[in-house]
Design a protein around this motif. Structure first.
Motif, mmCIF file in Angstrom:
data_model
loop_
_atom_site.group_PDB
_atom_site.id
_atom_site.type_symbol
_atom_site.label_atom_id
_atom_site.label_comp_id
_atom_site.label_asym_id
_atom_site.label_seq_id
_atom_site.Cartn_x
_atom_site.Cartn_y
_atom_site.Cartn_z
ATOM 1 N N PHE A 29 0.758 -1.231 -0.063
ATOM 2 C CA PHE A 29 0.002 0.050 -0.042
ATOM 3 C C PHE A 29 0.894 1.090 0.049
ATOM 4 O O PHE A 29 0.415 2.414 -0.503
ATOM 5 C CB PHE A 29 -1.096 0.017 1.209
ATOM 6 C CG PHE A 29 -1.993 -1.069 1.185
ATOM 7 C CD1 PHE A 29 -3.051 -0.981 0.321
ATOM 8 C CD2 PHE A 29 -1.990 -2.244 2.101
ATOM 9 C CE1 PHE A 29 -3.945 -1.994 0.173
ATOM 10 C CE2 PHE A 29 -2.563 -3.188 1.840
ATOM 11 C CZ PHE A 29 -3.886 -3.239 1.087
ATOM 12 N N LEU A 30 2.002 1.405 0.255
ATOM 13 C CA LEU A 30 2.963 2.287 0.668
ATOM 14 C C LEU A 30 3.830 2.721 -0.324
ATOM 15 O O LEU A 30 3.879 3.653 -1.336
ATOM 16 C CB LEU A 30 3.298 2.696 2.202
ATOM 17 C CG LEU A 30 2.417 2.579 2.990
ATOM 18 C CD1 LEU A 30 2.986 2.788 4.335
ATOM 19 C CD2 LEU A 30 1.358 3.815 2.915
ATOM 20 N N SER A 57 0.209 8.898 -3.464
ATOM 21 C CA SER A 57 -0.197 9.957 -3.812
ATOM 22 C C SER A 57 -1.394 9.965 -4.649
ATOM 23 O O SER A 57 -2.372 10.925 -4.997
ATOM 24 C CB SER A 57 0.760 10.905 -4.119
ATOM 25 O OG SER A 57 1.676 10.373 -5.059
ATOM 26 N N TYR A 58 -1.012 8.883 -5.604
ATOM 27 C CA TYR A 58 -2.060 8.795 -6.810
ATOM 28 C C TYR A 58 -3.384 8.184 -6.414
ATOM 29 O O TYR A 58 -4.292 8.183 -7.165
ATOM 30 C CB TYR A 58 -1.383 8.077 -7.997
ATOM 31 C CG TYR A 58 -0.379 8.702 -8.643
ATOM 32 C CD1 TYR A 58 -0.029 10.036 -8.674
ATOM 33 C CD2 TYR A 58 0.768 8.107 -9.289
ATOM 34 C CE1 TYR A 58 0.935 10.731 -9.321
ATOM 35 C CE2 TYR A 58 1.806 8.480 -9.861
ATOM 36 C CZ TYR A 58 1.862 10.054 -9.929
ATOM 37 O OH TYR A 58 3.085 10.512 -10.363
ATOM 38 N N ARG A 59 -3.450 7.890 -5.055
ATOM 39 C CA ARG A 59 -4.923 7.277 -4.682
ATOM 40 C C ARG A 59 -5.852 8.674 -4.319
ATOM 41 O O ARG A 59 -7.062 8.667 -4.304
ATOM 42 C CB ARG A 59 -4.762 6.469 -3.615
ATOM 43 C CG ARG A 59 -4.170 5.262 -3.707
ATOM 44 C CD ARG A 59 -4.024 4.357 -2.460
ATOM 45 N NE ARG A 59 -3.016 3.315 -2.642
ATOM 46 C CZ ARG A 59 -3.188 2.084 -2.656
ATOM 47 N NH1 ARG A 59 -4.106 1.935 -1.659
ATOM 48 N NH2 ARG A 59 -2.394 1.222 -2.771
ATOM 49 N N PHE A 60 -5.024 9.969 -4.143
ATOM 50 C CA PHE A 60 -5.909 11.168 -3.708
ATOM 51 C C PHE A 60 -5.641 12.258 -5.096
ATOM 52 O O PHE A 60 -6.355 13.001 -4.873
ATOM 53 C CB PHE A 60 -5.195 11.553 -2.507
ATOM 54 C CG PHE A 60 -5.071 10.762 -1.469
ATOM 55 C CD1 PHE A 60 -6.410 10.346 -0.746
ATOM 56 C CD2 PHE A 60 -4.122 9.893 -0.984
ATOM 57 C CE1 PHE A 60 -6.546 9.311 0.109
ATOM 58 C CE2 PHE A 60 -4.215 9.070 0.068
ATOM 59 C CZ PHE A 60 -5.208 8.909 0.574
ATOM 60 N N SER A 61 -4.754 11.996 -5.745
ATOM 61 C CA SER A 61 -4.762 12.858 -6.980
ATOM 62 C C SER A 61 -4.083 12.372 -8.296
ATOM 63 O O SER A 61 -3.523 11.247 -8.128
ATOM 64 C CB SER A 61 -3.645 14.095 -6.536
ATOM 65 O OG SER A 61 -2.422 13.505 -6.406
ATOM 66 N N GLU A 168 -3.923 5.320 -16.507
ATOM 67 C CA GLU A 168 -3.978 5.636 -15.144
ATOM 68 C C GLU A 168 -3.995 4.339 -14.315
ATOM 69 O O GLU A 168 -3.303 4.203 -13.251
ATOM 70 C CB GLU A 168 -5.028 6.601 -14.794
ATOM 71 C CG GLU A 168 -4.876 7.144 -13.284
ATOM 72 C CD GLU A 168 -5.578 8.634 -13.022
ATOM 73 O OE1 GLU A 168 -5.256 8.989 -12.344
ATOM 74 O OE2 GLU A 168 -6.507 8.662 -13.954
ATOM 75 N N ASP A 169 -4.748 3.394 -14.764
ATOM 76 C CA ASP A 169 -4.966 2.166 -13.935
ATOM 77 C C ASP A 169 -3.783 1.500 -13.993
ATOM 78 O O ASP A 169 -3.454 0.610 -13.091
ATOM 79 C CB ASP A 169 -6.121 1.373 -14.573
ATOM 80 C CG ASP A 169 -7.351 1.784 -14.357
ATOM 81 O OD1 ASP A 169 -7.660 2.725 -13.418
ATOM 82 O OD2 ASP A 169 -8.364 1.538 -15.241
ATOM 83 N N ASP A 170 -2.900 1.425 -14.802
ATOM 84 C CA ASP A 170 -1.608 0.968 -14.940
ATOM 85 C C ASP A 170 -0.588 1.446 -14.283
ATOM 86 O O ASP A 170 0.490 0.912 -14.056
ATOM 87 C CB ASP A 170 -1.156 0.674 -16.535
ATOM 88 C CG ASP A 170 -2.176 -0.335 -16.993
ATOM 89 O OD1 ASP A 170 -2.577 -1.357 -16.355
ATOM 90 O OD2 ASP A 170 -2.332 -0.302 -18.349
ATOM 91 N N ILE A 171 -0.736 2.730 -13.813
ATOM 92 C CA ILE A 171 0.378 3.435 -13.025
ATOM 93 C C ILE A 171 0.421 2.986 -11.632
ATOM 94 O O ILE A 171 -0.668 2.961 -10.860
ATOM 95 C CB ILE A 171 0.252 4.883 -13.225
ATOM 96 C CG1 ILE A 171 0.184 5.429 -14.584
ATOM 97 C CG2 ILE A 171 1.189 5.676 -12.317
ATOM 98 C CD1 ILE A 171 -0.055 6.705 -14.788
#
Length: 189
Positions: A29-30, A57-61, A168-171
């Motif tokens: 997760f981190l 960070s990409y979970r929030f932006s 974006e799903d692959d990042i």
């Protein structure tokens, strides 16, 4: 005496299980460690650099222009590249210059490197979204990004049919810190 030994073993076993669980939690997760494989991100990242990429960070932006990201390029391979084009944009390289929606955009992370090249050397070959990128889009579709390696002449990136625009799903995450080799320890810009 035997009870004390069993108690000590159970304490060690609990500590080991907790440590393994924490490692799994952090990696899931981190953050993730990743090795740079190949010269495609030179001069910024070098073959054999070991990085820490954060996944939070990409979970929030959404990713931003010039972020260095790790993404699933194929079922077996993750790539490290720099985001150049964002959803809804028109991207073009003309005369070794980046244009986003017909506006010139500087690439400061390459300035010193390009200045050292011979004046007639082309660093980024001309291309545009509608003619040279798989899918031939007018603009980058929502949820997709155009990525390039900093070593433009030696990079499998969005210009390649193997990669194309990146979902974006692959990042997976954003490169943040080089931790090895020791002489290259630093934050990733």
């Amino acid at each position: 005496m035997k009870e004390k030994e069993q108690s000590e073993w159970l304490s060690w076993l609990k500590a080991l299980i907790i440590a393994l669980f924490l490692v799994w939690l952090i990696r899931t997760f981190l953050v993730i460690p990743i090795e740079v494989d190949g010269p495609s991100m030179e001069p910024t990242l070098h073959n054999g650099d070991y990085l820490i990429a954060e996944k939070v960070s990409y979970r929030f932006s959404s990713p931003k222009r010039f972020d260095i990201v790790i993404f699933h390029a194929t079922a077996d391979k993750d790539y490290i590249k720099r985001i150049i084009g964002l959803p809804g944009e028109v991207v073009e390289y003309k005369d070794d210059k980046l244009y986003i929606n017909d506006q010139f955009i500087e690439e400061p992370y390459l300035s010193d490197h390009i200045a050292q090249l011979q004046s007639d050397t082309i660093y980024t070959v001309d291309f545009n979204l509608t003619e040279d990128i798989i899918g031939r889009h007018q603009t980058i579709p929502e949820g997709y990004y155009l990525v390039l390696g900093d070593n433009r002449s030696n990079s499998t990136d969005s210009r390649s049919d193997l990669v194309g625009l990146v979902s974006e799903d692959d990042i997976i995450g954003q490169a943040r810190f080089i931790y090895w080799p020791f002489k290259r320890i630093r934050l990733v810009n």
